[in-house]
Design an enzyme around this catalytic site. Structure first.
Site, PDB file in Angstrom:
ATOM      1  N   SER A 162       0.847  -1.197   0.000  1.00 12.29           N
ATOM      2  CA  SER A 162       0.000   0.000   0.000  1.00 12.29           C
ATOM      3  C   SER A 162       0.878   1.241   0.000  1.00 12.29           C
ATOM      4  CB  SER A 162      -0.889   0.021   1.248  1.00 12.29           C
ATOM      5  OG  SER A 162      -1.554   1.268   1.334  1.00 12.29           O
TER       6      SER A 162
ATOM      7  N   TYR B  23      -1.188  -1.642  10.111  1.00 10.66           N
ATOM      8  CA  TYR B  23      -1.407  -1.955   8.683  1.00 10.66           C
ATOM      9  C   TYR B  23      -0.110  -1.777   7.897  1.00 10.66           C
ATOM     10  CZ  TYR B  23      -3.567  -1.428   3.995  1.00 10.66           C
ATOM     11  OH  TYR B  23      -3.916  -1.547   2.668  1.00 10.66           O
TER      12      TYR B  23
HETATM   13  P1  NAP Z   1     -12.048  -4.855   0.187  1.00  7.60           P
HETATM   14  O1  NAP Z   1     -12.933  -4.111  -0.742  1.00  7.60           O
HETATM   15  O2  NAP Z   1     -12.296  -4.752   1.656  1.00  7.60           O
HETATM   16  O3  NAP Z   1     -12.059  -6.405  -0.249  1.00  7.60           O
HETATM   17  C1  NAP Z   1     -11.286  -7.306   0.489  1.00  7.60           C
HETATM   18  C2  NAP Z   1     -11.392  -8.671  -0.132  1.00  7.60           C
HETATM   19  O4  NAP Z   1     -10.546  -9.549   0.629  1.00  7.60           O
HETATM   20  C3  NAP Z   1     -12.778  -9.250  -0.094  1.00  7.60           C
HETATM   21  O5  NAP Z   1     -13.017  -9.986  -1.277  1.00  7.60           O
HETATM   22  C4  NAP Z   1     -12.730 -10.190   1.111  1.00  7.60           C
HETATM   23  O6  NAP Z   1     -13.617 -11.287   0.950  1.00  7.60           O
HETATM   24  C5  NAP Z   1     -11.307 -10.682   1.038  1.00  7.60           C
HETATM   25  N1  NAP Z   1     -10.791 -11.191   2.293  1.00  7.60           N
HETATM   26  C6  NAP Z   1     -10.707 -10.575   3.496  1.00  7.60           C
HETATM   27  N2  NAP Z   1     -10.178 -11.386   4.414  1.00  7.60           N
HETATM   28  C7  NAP Z   1      -9.899 -12.557   3.776  1.00  7.60           C
HETATM   29  C8  NAP Z   1      -9.354 -13.787   4.190  1.00  7.60           C
HETATM   30  N3  NAP Z   1      -8.952 -13.988   5.455  1.00  7.60           N
HETATM   31  N4  NAP Z   1      -9.219 -14.766   3.262  1.00  7.60           N
HETATM   32  C9  NAP Z   1      -9.633 -14.602   1.993  1.00  7.60           C
HETATM   33  N5  NAP Z   1     -10.164 -13.445   1.544  1.00  7.60           N
HETATM   34  C10 NAP Z   1     -10.305 -12.443   2.439  1.00  7.60           C
HETATM   35  O7  NAP Z   1     -10.518  -4.432  -0.024  1.00  7.60           O
HETATM   36  P2  NAP Z   1      -9.775  -3.741  -1.284  1.00  7.60           P
HETATM   37  O8  NAP Z   1      -9.814  -2.289  -1.080  1.00  7.60           O
HETATM   38  O9  NAP Z   1     -10.276  -4.324  -2.532  1.00  7.60           O
HETATM   39  O10 NAP Z   1      -8.267  -4.183  -0.983  1.00  7.60           O
HETATM   40  C11 NAP Z   1      -7.601  -5.203  -1.707  1.00  7.60           C
HETATM   41  C12 NAP Z   1      -6.118  -5.122  -1.390  1.00  7.60           C
HETATM   42  O11 NAP Z   1      -5.619  -3.835  -1.756  1.00  7.60           O
HETATM   43  C13 NAP Z   1      -5.764  -5.286   0.088  1.00  7.60           C
HETATM   44  O12 NAP Z   1      -4.588  -6.053   0.209  1.00  7.60           O
HETATM   45  C14 NAP Z   1      -5.510  -3.868   0.567  1.00  7.60           C
HETATM   46  O13 NAP Z   1      -4.642  -3.820   1.675  1.00  7.60           O
HETATM   47  C15 NAP Z   1      -4.896  -3.276  -0.693  1.00  7.60           C
HETATM   48  N6  NAP Z   1      -4.989  -1.819  -0.779  1.00  7.60           N
HETATM   49  C16 NAP Z   1      -6.202  -1.202  -0.849  1.00  7.60           C
HETATM   50  C17 NAP Z   1      -6.258   0.171  -0.933  1.00  7.60           C
HETATM   51  C18 NAP Z   1      -7.572   0.922  -0.982  1.00  7.60           C
HETATM   52  O14 NAP Z   1      -7.554   2.150  -0.861  1.00  7.60           O
HETATM   53  N7  NAP Z   1      -8.704   0.267  -1.173  1.00  7.60           N
HETATM   54  C19 NAP Z   1      -5.076   0.929  -0.941  1.00  7.60           C
HETATM   55  C20 NAP Z   1      -3.861   0.259  -0.870  1.00  7.60           C
HETATM   56  C21 NAP Z   1      -3.821  -1.110  -0.782  1.00  7.60           C
HETATM   57  P3  NAP Z   1     -14.689 -11.696   2.095  1.00  7.60           P
HETATM   58  O15 NAP Z   1     -15.712 -10.583   2.149  1.00  7.60           O
HETATM   59  O16 NAP Z   1     -15.227 -12.981   1.642  1.00  7.60           O
HETATM   60  O17 NAP Z   1     -13.906 -11.783   3.383  1.00  7.60           O
END
Ligand code: NAP
Length: 247
Positions: free
Chosen positions: A142, A155
């Protein structure tokens, strides 16, 4: 969509929604057979599979908590049985709760490290034994790691660990022609980022990058698609910050 016979196989963790869903959709469009992993959102994961198969792709939903090594082993087994040996692993599953370090509970610390660090470790360890030579691994860091904002200590520590895995694992796979990189998104409009923030806080984040908007899941999916492609074959052990110029 490409022909499905002999399609390369991709696992995308956390692909039921958010960035992971966009990555799965893009990889399917690029001709991969895709395993859509999720932990609890089964209806959403099934909906993703329905969308992709309706568009002519091959996709399955695989329930597995990435923090559980047995679940991860089963996820690889099911994917191999139903789609074939894995060519691309996208370690997208992740969790974020912003809390000052001094107020962080043991449970929140454990949960964040379990999903973000142990989850990535579990899939990488499995990948070492089971992925096809010539494959691609894309981890998720991130841009918050570069910003040092209050509330992000735990985080950011998990994402620093993921970056360390990325650099070292790329070297440990010498001879396999497998690349290991990470993408480090800036703020992306998903529930992970939006939940718990006021409209004013969201707008402040949107103004931060010189490109003056929040990122969208597709902004990251296209970067992952590049790193997963043959075109990125000479990019290895790198962290690619995709954040509109924020940091
Ligand atoms: P999100 O919308 O909250 O989606 C998270 C996904 O991860 C969901 O499909 C969830 O599925 C799954 N998940 C959570 N815990 C899990 C587990 N223990 N095993 C398997 N699946 C699991 O998050 P996002 O924003 O798309 O983020 C995706 C990645 O990008 C993450 O690594 C995050 O740290 C990174 N990131 C995001 C941002 C941002 O601004 N959004 C910025 C930088 C980095 P379930 O609902 O089934 O649990």
């Amino acid at each position: 969509m490409n022909a499905l016979n002999n399609a390369q196989v991709a696992i995308v963790t956390g692909a039921s929604r958010g960035i992971g869903a966009a990555v799965a959709q893009r990889l399917a469009k690029d001709g991969f057979a895709v395993a859509i992993n999720y932990a609890s959102s089964s209806a959403e994961a099934d909906a993703r599979v329905t969308e992709l198969t309706a568009a002519g792709a091959k996709a399955i939903a695989v329930k597995a908590d990435v923090s559980n090594a047995d679940d991860v082993r089963r996820m690889f087994e099911v994917t191999e049985q139903q789609l074939g040996k894995v060519d691309v692993l996208v370690n997208n599953a992740g969790a974020l709760k912003t809390v000052p370090l001094g107020d962080t509970s043991d449970a929140l610390y454990d949960q964040t490290f379990d999903i973000n660090v142990r989850g990535t470790f579990n899939t990488l360890r499995e990948a070492a034994a089971r992925m096809n030579d010539g494959g691609r691994i894309v981890n998720f860091s991130s841009t918050t790691l570069a910003l040092n904002m209050p509330g992000y200590a735990i985080y950011n520590a998990t994402k620093a660990a993921v970056e360390a895995f990325t650099h070292v694992f790329a070297k440990e796979l010498r001879g396999r022609n497998i690349t290991v990189n990470a993408v480090a998104p800036g703020p992306i409009a998903t529930s992970l980022f939006l939940d718990g923030k006021t409209e004013e806080q969201i707008q402040n984040f949107a103004k931060m990058p010189p490109l003056q908007r929040l990122g969208q899941p597709d902004d990251i999916a296209s970067v992952v698609a590049f790193l997963a492609s043959a075109e990125a074959g000479w990019v290895n052990g790198q962290i690619l910050r995709a954040n509109g110029g924020l940091a």
